[in-house]
Design a protein around this motif. Structure first.
Motif, PDB file in Angstrom:
ATOM      1  N   ALA A  44       0.835  -1.205   0.000  1.00 42.66           N
ATOM      2  CA  ALA A  44       0.000   0.000   0.000  1.00 42.66           C
ATOM      3  C   ALA A  44       0.868   1.254   0.000  1.00 42.66           C
ATOM      4  O   ALA A  44       0.545   2.245  -0.670  1.00 42.66           O
ATOM      5  CB  ALA A  44      -0.935  -0.002   1.205  1.00 42.66           C
ATOM      6  N   MET A  45       1.968   1.205   0.727  1.00 37.47           N
ATOM      7  CA  MET A  45       2.871   2.351   0.765  1.00 37.47           C
ATOM      8  C   MET A  45       3.494   2.592  -0.609  1.00 37.47           C
ATOM      9  O   MET A  45       3.551   3.731  -1.082  1.00 37.47           O
ATOM     10  CB  MET A  45       3.970   2.123   1.814  1.00 37.47           C
ATOM     11  N   VAL A  46       3.926   1.543  -1.265  1.00 37.66           N
ATOM     12  CA  VAL A  46       4.501   1.670  -2.615  1.00 37.66           C
ATOM     13  C   VAL A  46       3.451   2.235  -3.573  1.00 37.66           C
ATOM     14  O   VAL A  46       3.733   3.157  -4.346  1.00 37.66           O
ATOM     15  CB  VAL A  46       5.044   0.313  -3.107  1.00 37.66           C
ATOM     16  N   ALA A  47       2.242   1.705  -3.510  1.00 36.15           N
ATOM     17  CA  ALA A  47       1.175   2.179  -4.393  1.00 36.15           C
ATOM     18  C   ALA A  47       0.845   3.648  -4.122  1.00 36.15           C
ATOM     19  O   ALA A  47       0.663   4.431  -5.065  1.00 36.15           O
ATOM     20  CB  ALA A  47      -0.073   1.311  -4.214  1.00 36.15           C
ATOM     21  N   LEU A  48       0.780   4.026  -2.859  1.00 31.83           N
ATOM     22  CA  LEU A  48       0.451   5.415  -2.515  1.00 31.83           C
ATOM     23  C   LEU A  48       1.525   6.377  -3.016  1.00 31.83           C
ATOM     24  O   LEU A  48       1.214   7.414  -3.598  1.00 31.83           O
ATOM     25  CB  LEU A  48       0.263   5.562  -1.006  1.00 31.83           C
ATOM     26  N   HIS A  49       2.775   6.026  -2.834  1.00 26.07           N
ATOM     27  CA  HIS A  49       3.861   6.911  -3.272  1.00 26.07           C
ATOM     28  C   HIS A  49       3.970   6.969  -4.790  1.00 26.07           C
ATOM     29  O   HIS A  49       4.279   8.025  -5.351  1.00 26.07           O
ATOM     30  CB  HIS A  49       5.173   6.505  -2.607  1.00 26.07           C
ATOM     31  N   THR A  50       3.678   5.865  -5.447  1.00 29.97           N
ATOM     32  CA  THR A  50       3.623   5.875  -6.910  1.00 29.97           C
ATOM     33  C   THR A  50       2.456   6.733  -7.381  1.00 29.97           C
ATOM     34  O   THR A  50       2.579   7.520  -8.326  1.00 29.97           O
ATOM     35  CB  THR A  50       3.492   4.434  -7.449  1.00 29.97           C
ATOM     36  N   GLY A  51       1.316   6.603  -6.676  1.00 35.56           N
ATOM     37  CA  GLY A  51       0.147   7.421  -6.997  1.00 35.56           C
ATOM     38  C   GLY A  51       0.392   8.902  -6.808  1.00 35.56           C
ATOM     39  O   GLY A  51      -0.137   9.729  -7.563  1.00 35.56           O
ATOM     40  N   LEU A  52       1.206   9.257  -5.826  1.00 36.01           N
ATOM     41  CA  LEU A  52       1.554  10.671  -5.631  1.00 36.01           C
ATOM     42  C   LEU A  52       2.236  11.217  -6.879  1.00 36.01           C
ATOM     43  O   LEU A  52       1.850  12.274  -7.393  1.00 36.01           O
ATOM     44  CB  LEU A  52       2.471  10.840  -4.420  1.00 36.01           C
ATOM     45  N   LEU A  53       3.220  10.503  -7.370  1.00 37.15           N
ATOM     46  CA  LEU A  53       3.959  10.965  -8.550  1.00 37.15           C
ATOM     47  C   LEU A  53       3.037  11.055  -9.772  1.00 37.15           C
ATOM     48  O   LEU A  53       3.036  12.064 -10.484  1.00 37.15           O
ATOM     49  CB  LEU A  53       5.139  10.040  -8.822  1.00 37.15           C
ATOM     50  N   ALA A  54       2.254  10.006  -9.993  1.00 34.31           N
ATOM     51  CA  ALA A  54       1.336  10.000 -11.133  1.00 34.31           C
ATOM     52  C   ALA A  54       0.268  11.084 -10.984  1.00 34.31           C
ATOM     53  O   ALA A  54      -0.070  11.777 -11.951  1.00 34.31           O
ATOM     54  CB  ALA A  54       0.685   8.624 -11.274  1.00 34.31           C
ATOM     55  N   GLY A  55      -0.247  11.238  -9.763  1.00 31.91           N
ATOM     56  CA  GLY A  55      -1.283  12.233  -9.520  1.00 31.91           C
ATOM     57  C   GLY A  55      -0.802  13.652  -9.760  1.00 31.91           C
ATOM     58  O   GLY A  55      -1.557  14.494 -10.274  1.00 31.91           O
ATOM     59  N   CYS A  56       0.444  13.925  -9.394  1.00 28.57           N
ATOM     60  CA  CYS A  56       1.000  15.268  -9.622  1.00 28.57           C
ATOM     61  C   CYS A  56       0.941  15.639 -11.098  1.00 28.57           C
ATOM     62  O   CYS A  56       0.477  16.714 -11.472  1.00 28.57           O
ATOM     63  CB  CYS A  56       2.447  15.331  -9.129  1.00 28.57           C
ATOM     64  N   VAL A  57       1.411  14.723 -11.932  1.00 32.36           N
ATOM     65  CA  VAL A  57       1.447  14.990 -13.381  1.00 32.36           C
ATOM     66  C   VAL A  57       0.044  14.986 -13.963  1.00 32.36           C
ATOM     67  O   VAL A  57      -0.332  15.894 -14.719  1.00 32.36           O
ATOM     68  CB  VAL A  57       2.352  13.968 -14.096  1.00 32.36           C
ATOM     69  N   ALA A  58      -0.756  13.987 -13.600  1.00 28.94           N
ATOM     70  CA  ALA A  58      -2.097  13.869 -14.170  1.00 28.94           C
ATOM     71  C   ALA A  58      -2.978  15.068 -13.801  1.00 28.94           C
ATOM     72  O   ALA A  58      -3.643  15.645 -14.673  1.00 28.94           O
ATOM     73  CB  ALA A  58      -2.752  12.570 -13.703  1.00 28.94           C
TER      74      ALA A  58
END
Length: 181
Positions: A44-58
């Motif tokens: 969940a931590m890996v997914a959340l931190h990956t989502g942060l990066l993707a969410g910033c750009v998206a």
């Protein structure tokens, strides 16, 4: 916006560097009898931190978020400070630092560097980064969502880490350690 994508890519590259350090440190720790704790929350931590990066750009692209210098420049400074704090933590813990909860039994707690003032300074860096990186380019939805989800995750993570640290520090019967002290 291209500069912001490059900034997010630089943070992603920093994450890859962290994972390389963490893998090396995991080998060092397990060679000294450490075990991994809290495996359940790590994905969940890996997914959340990956989502942060993707969410910033998206969000910046899809939401046509503007760059507001009055917000973006201070947030960039916070982001840089967070990276500095993170690497100070990594340097202070040396081979004991990891992205997973891994504690070598019998080693004393580190009390130098930023650990002289607080028990979990790396999480201060995580929180600051999770707010600052999106807000550099006004991705406020990503900042709010990450911060809320990260608060839940960090409550689990810190309990897990504190438990592992306490267990590793506790005297163990039959090991010659005084359990009555």
């Amino acid at each position: 916006m291209i500069w912001y994508v490059l900034l997010v890519a630089a943070v992603a590259a920093e994450r890859v560097a962290e994972l390389a350090v963490a893998r090396r440190n995991e080998r060092w720790s397990t060679a000294r009898g450490a075990a991994v704790a809290g495996r359940g929350h790590y994905p969940a931590m890996v997914a959340l931190h990956t989502g942060l990066l993707a969410g910033c750009v998206a969000e910046t692209w899809l939401g046509a978020r503007p760059f507001l210098p009055a917000l973006g420049l201070p947030m960039l400074a916070v982001l840089v400070a967070a990276q500095g704090l993170r690497w100070w933590c990594i340097g202070t813990l040396g081979p004991r630092w990891n992205t997973k909860v891994i504690v070598v039994p019998g080693l004393p707690l580190v009390r130098g560097g930023p650990y002289r003032w607080m028990r979990h300074p790396n999480y201060v860096a995580v929180v600051a980064e999770g707010i600052a990186l999106p807000l550099v380019h006004t991705a406020w939805v990503t900042a709010l969502a990450f911060t809320a989800l990260d608060a839940v995750l960090l409550s689990v993570r810190i309990r897990c880490e504190n438990g592992a640290l306490t267990a590793a520090e506790a005297p163990r019967p039959g090991t010659g350690q005084d359990v009555t002290a």
